[in-house]
Design a protein around this motif. Structure first.
Motif, PDB file in Angstrom:
ATOM      1  N   LYS A 153      41.220  42.388  69.802  1.00  0.00           N
ATOM      2  CA  LYS A 153      40.256  41.628  69.002  1.00  0.00           C
ATOM      3  C   LYS A 153      39.365  42.562  68.199  1.00  0.00           C
ATOM      4  N   ILE A 154      38.931  43.662  68.832  1.00  0.00           N
ATOM      5  CA  ILE A 154      38.070  44.621  68.136  1.00  0.00           C
ATOM      6  C   ILE A 154      38.813  45.253  66.971  1.00  0.00           C
ATOM      7  N   MET A 155      40.078  45.629  67.179  1.00  0.00           N
ATOM      8  CA  MET A 155      40.873  46.246  66.118  1.00  0.00           C
ATOM      9  C   MET A 155      41.080  45.268  64.967  1.00  0.00           C
ATOM     10  N   GLU A 156      41.352  43.994  65.298  1.00  0.00           N
ATOM     11  CA  GLU A 156      41.542  42.985  64.248  1.00  0.00           C
ATOM     12  C   GLU A 156      40.251  42.779  63.459  1.00  0.00           C
ATOM     13  N   GLU A 157      39.104  42.794  64.156  1.00  0.00           N
ATOM     14  CA  GLU A 157      37.830  42.622  63.465  1.00  0.00           C
ATOM     15  C   GLU A 157      37.547  43.805  62.548  1.00  0.00           C
ATOM     16  N   CYS A 158      37.858  45.040  63.013  1.00  0.00           N
ATOM     17  CA  CYS A 158      37.676  46.229  62.181  1.00  0.00           C
ATOM     18  C   CYS A 158      38.563  46.153  60.937  1.00  0.00           C
ATOM     19  N   LYS A 159      39.812  45.724  61.138  1.00  0.00           N
ATOM     20  CA  LYS A 159      40.738  45.601  60.002  1.00  0.00           C
ATOM     21  C   LYS A 159      40.232  44.570  59.005  1.00  0.00           C
ATOM     22  N   ARG A 160      39.695  43.439  59.527  1.00  0.00           N
ATOM     23  CA  ARG A 160      39.183  42.404  58.636  1.00  0.00           C
ATOM     24  C   ARG A 160      37.990  42.911  57.839  1.00  0.00           C
ATOM     25  N   LEU A 161      37.106  43.670  58.504  1.00  0.00           N
ATOM     26  CA  LEU A 161      35.941  44.214  57.814  1.00  0.00           C
ATOM     27  C   LEU A 161      36.346  45.229  56.761  1.00  0.00           C
ATOM     28  N   GLN A 162      37.372  46.059  57.068  1.00  0.00           N
ATOM     29  CA  GLN A 162      37.846  47.025  56.085  1.00  0.00           C
ATOM     30  C   GLN A 162      38.411  46.314  54.858  1.00  0.00           C
ATOM     31  N   MET A 163      39.166  45.233  55.078  1.00  0.00           N
ATOM     32  CA  MET A 163      39.713  44.475  53.959  1.00  0.00           C
ATOM     33  C   MET A 163      38.599  43.834  53.138  1.00  0.00           C
ATOM     34  N   GLU A 164      37.559  43.361  53.825  1.00  0.00           N
ATOM     35  CA  GLU A 164      36.430  42.749  53.120  1.00  0.00           C
ATOM     36  C   GLU A 164      35.700  43.785  52.268  1.00  0.00           C
ATOM     37  N   VAL A 165      35.521  45.004  52.832  1.00  0.00           N
ATOM     38  CA  VAL A 165      34.875  46.075  52.068  1.00  0.00           C
ATOM     39  C   VAL A 165      35.701  46.435  50.844  1.00  0.00           C
TER      40      VAL A 165
END
Length: 230
Positions: A153-165
């Motif tokens: 879940k943490i990795m998916e959230e980090c990936k989502r934040l990177q895509m948002e950035v």
């Protein structure tokens, strides 16, 4: 009637150890294993709920499976002379075969159906020779305290934040390009307008000059014809 013995296997069995420094969150892992052929409901409670964050703090352990519970101690001012009085309790009961609502099962459970185990909390400071390596050890221990599901879940959230950035960067770049294009268009229109005005002025000036010259010429011709007539 005496309560039945705890059927879950706890690791550790009696004591949760938290190793400082306590200026940041310190995590201890409690492993709950279900060696039976029945699903088991569990809850984790503490005498100091404001000092700890427990994930997950309740759930169901399938027959023959286990769950890692992350117990996160919040930062505080550590006093080595103060003995920890914090305690944890793991409650469990056999899940009904037709269970649909876990909260309802806990509310309707009879006292003789509940099983529990208690654990003490112990705080430790790192040894002097460990201070040089604590920064490299802590991230590893913290990540190891999380189960695979939480790490995912943490990795998916980090990936989502990177895509948002990345998306925001692209939008910002597009906005800058559009703004530059608008400025260039405004400059071009202004320049064209100025050029048109200058050309029009020159044309008007040239026309006025020609009209004046024609008037002078007609005047001169008129004077000449007047003299000839005399």
């Amino acid at each position: 009637m005496a309560r039945p013995e705890q059927i879950l296997v706890l690791e550790p069995q009696h004591e949760l150890k938290f190793r400082g420094p306590f200026t940041d969150v310190v995590t201890a892992t409690l492993k709950l294993s279900n060696p039976t052929d029945r699903n088991v409901c569990f809850k984790v409670k503490t005498t100091a709920p404001r000092r700890y964050c427990v994930r997950p703090n309740s759930g169901i352990i399938d027959a023959g499976n286990s769950v890692n519970v992350s117990v996160m101690l919040q930062p505080f001012d550590y006093d080595p002379n103060e003995k920890s009085k914090h305690k944890f309790m793991v409650q469990s009961l056999l899940a009904p075969y037709d269970m649909t609502d876990m909260e309802g099962v806990w509310k309707e459970a009879k006292p003789e159906e509940l099983m529990d185990s208690k654990l003490r909390c112990a705080f430790e400071l790192p040894l002097e020779n460990d201070k040089t390596t604590e920064h490299s050890v802590l991230p590893k221990s913290a990540s190891a305290s999380l189960d695979d599901g939480e790490v995912k879940k943490i990795m998916e959230e980090c990936k989502r934040l990177q895509m948002e950035v990345q998306r925001l960067r692209e939008e910002n770049k597009q906005i800058r390009e559009d703004d530059g294009l608008r400025k260039r268009k405004v400059t071009s229109v202004a320049a064209s307008h100025s050029s048109g005005m200058a050309t029009s002025a020159m044309r008007e000036e040239g026309l006025s000059t020609r009209v004046l010259a024609l008037c002078v010429l007609l005047f001169v011709i008129g004077v000449i014809f007047g003299k000839l007539a005399l």
